[in-house]
Design a protein around this motif. Structure first.
Motif, short mmCIF file in Angstrom:
data_model
loop_
_atom_site.label_atom_id
_atom_site.label_comp_id
_atom_site.label_asym_id
_atom_site.label_seq_id
_atom_site.Cartn_x
_atom_site.Cartn_y
_atom_site.Cartn_z
N VAL A 34 -12.76 -8.23 6.47
CA VAL A 34 -11.00 -7.12 7.18
C VAL A 34 -10.47 -6.72 5.78
O VAL A 34 -11.10 -7.25 4.60
N SER A 35 -9.98 -5.76 6.23
CA SER A 35 -9.49 -4.52 5.39
C SER A 35 -7.49 -4.31 5.21
O SER A 35 -7.45 -4.52 6.81
N VAL A 36 -6.51 -5.16 5.10
CA VAL A 36 -5.53 -5.13 4.86
C VAL A 36 -4.57 -4.40 4.06
O VAL A 36 -4.91 -4.36 2.60
N ASN A 37 -3.40 -3.94 4.67
CA ASN A 37 -2.03 -3.35 3.18
C ASN A 37 -1.24 -4.42 3.59
O ASN A 37 -1.52 -4.92 4.87
N TYR A 38 -0.86 -4.58 2.49
CA TYR A 38 0.98 -6.06 3.23
C TYR A 38 1.84 -5.99 1.85
O TYR A 38 1.12 -5.00 0.39
N ILE A 39 2.89 -6.04 2.15
CA ILE A 39 3.77 -6.03 0.88
C ILE A 39 4.30 -8.14 0.84
O ILE A 39 4.29 -8.32 1.88
N GLY A 40 4.49 -8.70 -0.25
CA GLY A 40 4.59 -9.88 -0.37
C GLY A 40 6.05 -9.93 -0.69
O GLY A 40 6.71 -9.06 -1.87
N ILE A 41 7.18 -10.90 -0.12
CA ILE A 41 8.27 -10.90 -0.39
C ILE A 41 8.75 -12.29 -0.91
O ILE A 41 8.55 -13.32 0.20
N LEU A 42 9.43 -12.30 -1.61
CA LEU A 42 10.39 -13.93 -1.44
C LEU A 42 11.57 -13.94 -0.54
O LEU A 42 11.84 -13.09 -0.89
N SER A 52 -0.22 -3.63 -1.94
CA SER A 52 -1.12 -3.07 -1.59
C SER A 52 -0.41 -1.26 -1.72
O SER A 52 -1.95 -0.78 -1.53
N ARG A 53 -0.21 -1.39 -1.29
CA ARG A 53 0.98 0.12 -1.91
C ARG A 53 1.44 0.77 -2.85
O ARG A 53 2.82 0.34 -3.64
N SER A 54 1.06 1.64 -3.41
CA SER A 54 1.73 2.17 -4.63
C SER A 54 2.85 2.59 -3.97
O SER A 54 3.95 2.68 -5.24
N ASP A 55 3.83 3.50 -3.15
CA ASP A 55 4.70 3.61 -2.68
C ASP A 55 6.33 2.59 -2.61
O ASP A 55 6.85 2.92 -3.24
N VAL A 56 5.09 1.63 -2.14
CA VAL A 56 6.13 0.63 -1.81
C VAL A 56 6.77 -0.23 -3.39
O VAL A 56 7.71 -0.75 -3.98
N ALA A 57 5.30 -0.46 -4.19
CA ALA A 57 5.01 -1.29 -5.96
C ALA A 57 6.12 0.08 -6.45
O ALA A 57 7.35 -0.64 -6.93
N ASN A 64 2.05 -0.62 -11.62
CA ASN A 64 1.32 -1.10 -12.42
C ASN A 64 0.49 -0.14 -12.75
O ASN A 64 -0.81 0.16 -11.45
N PRO A 65 0.76 1.29 -13.37
CA PRO A 65 -0.88 2.70 -13.16
C PRO A 65 -1.39 2.50 -13.33
O PRO A 65 -3.17 2.93 -13.14
N ALA A 66 -2.08 1.09 -14.22
CA ALA A 66 -3.56 0.57 -14.20
C ALA A 66 -4.51 -0.17 -13.00
O ALA A 66 -5.36 -0.69 -12.91
N ARG A 67 -2.76 -0.39 -12.08
CA ARG A 67 -4.20 -1.47 -10.73
C ARG A 67 -4.17 -0.05 -10.12
O ARG A 67 -3.67 1.10 -10.11
N ILE A 68 -5.74 -0.45 -9.33
CA ILE A 68 -5.48 0.15 -7.64
C ILE A 68 -5.11 -0.06 -6.85
O ILE A 68 -4.75 -1.28 -6.40
N TYR A 69 -4.04 1.24 -6.59
CA TYR A 69 -3.57 0.20 -4.57
C TYR A 69 -3.88 1.39 -3.84
O TYR A 69 -4.31 2.38 -3.07
N GLU A 70 -4.65 0.09 -2.85
CA GLU A 70 -5.70 0.50 -1.75
C GLU A 70 -5.30 -1.11 -0.87
O GLU A 70 -5.14 -2.10 -0.88
N PRO A 71 -5.44 -0.79 0.18
CA PRO A 71 -6.15 -1.76 1.38
C PRO A 71 -7.05 -2.98 0.63
O PRO A 71 -8.23 -3.13 0.42
#
Length: 181
Positions: A34-42, A52-57, A64-71
C-alpha cells in the motif's frame, strides 16, 4: 446493427467493462503493498512530528528540503511499520481517511537496554563536557544525555517518540499488488 451488437457482446465477455469490482471497493489486507499519506502528531501537545505531505511540513515548521514528500509505500504486516500503524490500515479502502491514537505499546516502547551508562572518563578523554539534553552521536546511532553523576553519563538511544502517546492521520492512497498489474 448486427456488427454493433457483436462488438458489445465481445466487450462484455472480454472483461473490458467495469463490473463494479474497482480498487475503490477493495479493502487492505495483511500482505498488501500500500501507499499512504500520513501526519504524525504528539498527543501531549499536538506537535506534528512527521508527515508525508510537504504542505503540512511547511505549515508546522518541520519542512526538510532534502526530503522527498510523497505517499509512503509499505507491505502491511511485514514489520516495516510500527504495530499500531500497520493494524490501522487493515480494512481501509483507497481514498479513505482514518485517525488512530496509539499508545507506546502500539508505537514506540521504551527499551531499557537502549539506556546506556558510560564512564564519565569516556567523555573527559574525548574533551567533551556532557550536558543533560544534548545529543551524543556514536558510530552507529545517536542518543540524548539523560543523566550525569560522579561516575557515569547515561545516554538514551530510544526513539524520541518512545513512551509517548501519538496520533496518526492516515489517507490510503493506493493498493499496489503485483497480481493487480
Amino acid at each position: 446493427m448486427i456488427l454493433f451488437l457483436l462488438l458489445v457482446c465481445i466487450l462484455l465477455t472480454s472483461g473490458c467493462t467495469d463490473s463494479g469490482n474497482s480498487d475503490n471497493s477493495r479493502v487492505v489486507q495483511t500482505g498488501d503493498n500500500v501507499s499512504v499519506n500520513y501526519i504524525g502528531i504528539l498527543d501531549d501537545d499536538g506537535t506534528v512530528f512527521d508527515t508525508s505531505r510537504s504542505d503540512v511540513a511547511e505549515t508546522n515548521g518541520i519542512y526538510n528540503p532534502a526530503r522527498i514528500y510523497e505517499p509512503l509505500p509499505f507491505i502491511v504486516g511485514s514489520g516495516q511499520m510500527i504495530k499500531g500503524f500497520d493494524n490501522a490500515v487493515v480494512g481501509m479502502k483507497v481514498g479513505e481517511n482514518k485517525t488512530v491514537h496509539l499508545s507506546p505499546e502500539e508505537a514506540y516502547e521504551v527499551q531499557d537496554y537502549l539506556i546506556v551508562p558510560y564512564p564519565i572518563e569516556t567523555f573527559e578523554a574525548a574533551n567533551i563536557t556532557p550536558v543533560i539534553g544534548e545529543t551524543v552521536n556514536t558510530q552507529f546511532s545517536s542518543g540524548v544525555i539523560v543523566n550525569i553523576n560522579e561516575t557515569n553519563v547515561t545516554v538514551d538511544f530510544n526513539s524520541r517518540l518512545a513512551g509517548k502517546n501519538i496520533t496518526f492521520e492516515i489517507e490510503l492512497v493506493s493498493i499496489n499488488n503485483p497480481e493487480d498489474a
